[in-house]
Design a protein around this motif. Structure first.
Motif, PDB file in Angstrom:
ATOM      1  N   LEU A 109      40.612  52.531  31.455  1.00 38.58           N
ATOM      2  CA  LEU A 109      39.775  51.425  31.922  1.00 38.58           C
ATOM      3  C   LEU A 109      40.206  50.974  33.319  1.00 38.58           C
ATOM      4  N   LEU A 110      41.506  50.867  33.511  1.00 37.09           N
ATOM      5  CA  LEU A 110      42.019  50.433  34.809  1.00 37.09           C
ATOM      6  C   LEU A 110      41.737  51.482  35.886  1.00 37.09           C
ATOM      7  N   CYS A 111      41.805  52.743  35.503  1.00 33.52           N
ATOM      8  CA  CYS A 111      41.475  53.840  36.420  1.00 33.52           C
ATOM      9  C   CYS A 111      40.029  53.718  36.897  1.00 33.52           C
ATOM     10  N   LEU A 112      39.117  53.489  35.964  1.00 31.49           N
ATOM     11  CA  LEU A 112      37.697  53.331  36.315  1.00 31.49           C
ATOM     12  C   LEU A 112      37.484  52.112  37.191  1.00 31.49           C
ATOM     13  N   LEU A 113      38.187  51.033  36.877  1.00 27.22           N
ATOM     14  CA  LEU A 113      38.045  49.800  37.648  1.00 27.22           C
ATOM     15  C   LEU A 113      38.543  49.997  39.076  1.00 27.22           C
ATOM     16  N   SER A 114      39.647  50.711  39.233  1.00 27.88           N
ATOM     17  CA  SER A 114      40.214  50.950  40.568  1.00 27.88           C
ATOM     18  C   SER A 114      39.316  51.844  41.411  1.00 27.88           C
ATOM     19  N   GLN A 115      38.451  52.617  40.747  1.00 31.63           N
ATOM     20  CA  GLN A 115      37.506  53.492  41.451  1.00 31.63           C
ATOM     21  C   GLN A 115      36.122  52.869  41.578  1.00 31.63           C
ATOM     22  N   SER A 116      36.007  51.604  41.165  1.00 27.01           N
ATOM     23  CA  SER A 116      34.737  50.855  41.220  1.00 27.01           C
ATOM     24  C   SER A 116      33.645  51.508  40.378  1.00 27.01           C
ATOM     25  N   GLY A 152      34.955  36.853  41.625  1.00 25.99           N
ATOM     26  CA  GLY A 152      35.549  36.674  42.945  1.00 25.99           C
ATOM     27  C   GLY A 152      36.880  35.932  42.925  1.00 25.99           C
ATOM     28  N   ARG A 153      37.546  35.906  41.792  1.00 23.51           N
ATOM     29  CA  ARG A 153      38.846  35.226  41.694  1.00 23.51           C
ATOM     30  C   ARG A 153      39.956  36.220  42.055  1.00 23.51           C
ATOM     31  N   TYR A 154      40.067  36.488  43.342  1.00 21.43           N
ATOM     32  CA  TYR A 154      40.968  37.529  43.809  1.00 21.43           C
ATOM     33  C   TYR A 154      42.437  37.175  43.581  1.00 21.43           C
ATOM     34  N   ASN A 155      42.746  35.876  43.479  1.00 18.88           N
ATOM     35  CA  ASN A 155      44.146  35.500  43.235  1.00 18.88           C
ATOM     36  C   ASN A 155      44.637  36.073  41.909  1.00 18.88           C
ATOM     37  N   LYS A 156      43.735  36.220  40.941  1.00 13.36           N
ATOM     38  CA  LYS A 156      44.107  36.809  39.650  1.00 13.36           C
ATOM     39  C   LYS A 156      44.458  38.286  39.806  1.00 13.36           C
ATOM     40  N   ILE A 157      43.787  38.965  40.721  1.00  7.89           N
ATOM     41  CA  ILE A 157      44.083  40.381  40.971  1.00  7.89           C
ATOM     42  C   ILE A 157      45.463  40.521  41.589  1.00  7.89           C
ATOM     43  N   PHE A 158      45.767  39.631  42.525  1.00 12.81           N
ATOM     44  CA  PHE A 158      47.065  39.682  43.188  1.00 12.81           C
ATOM     45  C   PHE A 158      48.210  39.418  42.215  1.00 12.81           C
ATOM     46  N   ILE A 171      50.266  52.058  39.148  1.00 17.00           N
ATOM     47  CA  ILE A 171      49.572  52.942  40.089  1.00 17.00           C
ATOM     48  C   ILE A 171      48.127  52.505  40.318  1.00 17.00           C
ATOM     49  N   PHE A 172      47.440  52.103  39.261  1.00 21.14           N
ATOM     50  CA  PHE A 172      46.051  51.686  39.405  1.00 21.14           C
ATOM     51  C   PHE A 172      45.950  50.266  39.954  1.00 21.14           C
ATOM     52  N   LEU A 173      46.918  49.422  39.621  1.00 22.50           N
ATOM     53  CA  LEU A 173      46.923  48.067  40.149  1.00 22.50           C
ATOM     54  C   LEU A 173      47.143  48.081  41.655  1.00 22.50           C
ATOM     55  N   GLU A 174      47.968  48.993  42.134  1.00 17.05           N
ATOM     56  CA  GLU A 174      48.184  49.128  43.578  1.00 17.05           C
ATOM     57  C   GLU A 174      46.880  49.512  44.273  1.00 17.05           C
ATOM     58  N   SER A 175      46.160  50.459  43.694  1.00 21.95           N
ATOM     59  CA  SER A 175      44.884  50.891  44.256  1.00 21.95           C
ATOM     60  C   SER A 175      43.875  49.743  44.246  1.00 21.95           C
TER      61      SER A 175
END
Length: 262
Positions: A109-116, A152-158, A171-175
């Protein structure tokens, strides 16, 4: 055959526990055992296989998936996930549940999310029970990240890296983090005529001068002597000419109106 597979599986599980210290040997073991699995029809499961062989095959593929992540080999990880889905969903009732199942599916799931790939992301979610989406930490983590992206809550991504349920998620979180930083930078370029290096670092959640310098170079930002980045405002050119096909349509409509008047 089960004994041979079990021996390889035990070695690979031990390698997983030791964080894949001998990557060269592990890679060869995986390559060799996949040939055996393919010969036996165990890569995608088969009705003729015993439950024991299916469980061992699943364990081997799971280690392969996690090893691929450790080597940053995303295409290999995606192939392992494709093979594991048969074990996770087609044989869900026949096999005991794997302890690595939701970690692998969460990584996917995270892989797909990192690739949009949001459409694929939601298709994968539909395969999972509702209680797993919100109750399993491996699955709930990417689900929350997707919600934060949409809102659009980018602070949560950080902050997501510190909340990851496993180191393999890094690895996917970095991407994903780089993608979000790019979006924030684009907003900064459109919203400000200039911004200080200190404020830019704060908004981008960058903690070192070197990292900020590298990011700035990629964006084409130039730090001036006063300590500010200056952004050129976008100037949109106004198109004076009407495209030929639209002009033709207007002329036809005008002619028809004239005929109606006459």
């Amino acid at each position: 055959m089960s004994a041979n597979l079990q021996e390889v599986s035990n070695y690979l599980k031990a390698a997983l526990a030791s964080n894949f210290n001998d990557s060269k040997t592990i890679r060869k073991k995986l390559t060799d055992v996949k040939v055996i699995l393919a010969t036996r029809g165990l890569l995608a499961g088969t009705e003729e296989a015993s439950t024991q062989d299916l469980v061992i095959a699943r364990e081997i593929l799971e280690v392969g998936a996690l090893f691929s992540i450790s080597q940053r080999d995303i295409p290999a990880f995606e192939r392992y996930v494709a093979q594991l889905k048969s074990f996770y969903f087609d044989y869900n009732d026949e096999l005991p549940e794997s302890k690595h199942k939701f970690q692998v599916l969460g990584l996917n799931l995270l892989c797909l999310l990192s690739q949009s790939k949001l459409a694929d992301f939601h298709m994968e979610l539909e395969l999972l029970p509702h209680n797993i989406l919100h109750g399993n930490p491996f699955i709930n983590h990417p689900v929350k990240l997707e919600q934060s992206l949409v809102e659009g809550r980018y602070n949560k991504i950080f902050d997501a890296k510190t909340e990851a349920p496993a180191d393999s998620y890094a690895i996917f979180l970095e991407s994903l983090l780089q993608t979000v930083r790019g979006d924030v930078a684009l907003c900064m370029e459109k919203a400000f005529e200039r911004i200080s290096a200190k404020e830019a670092a704060r908004m981008l959640r960058i903690t070192t001068e070197t990292e900020l310098k590298n990011f700035s170079l990629k964006r084409g930002w130039q730090l001036q002597n006063d300590g500010y980045y200056y952004f050129k405002p976008e100037v949109k050119k106004i198109e004076d000419r009407v495209p030929a096909d639209e002009l033709a349509k207007l002329q036809i409509e005008y002619a028809r109106e004239l005929e109606m008047i006459v």
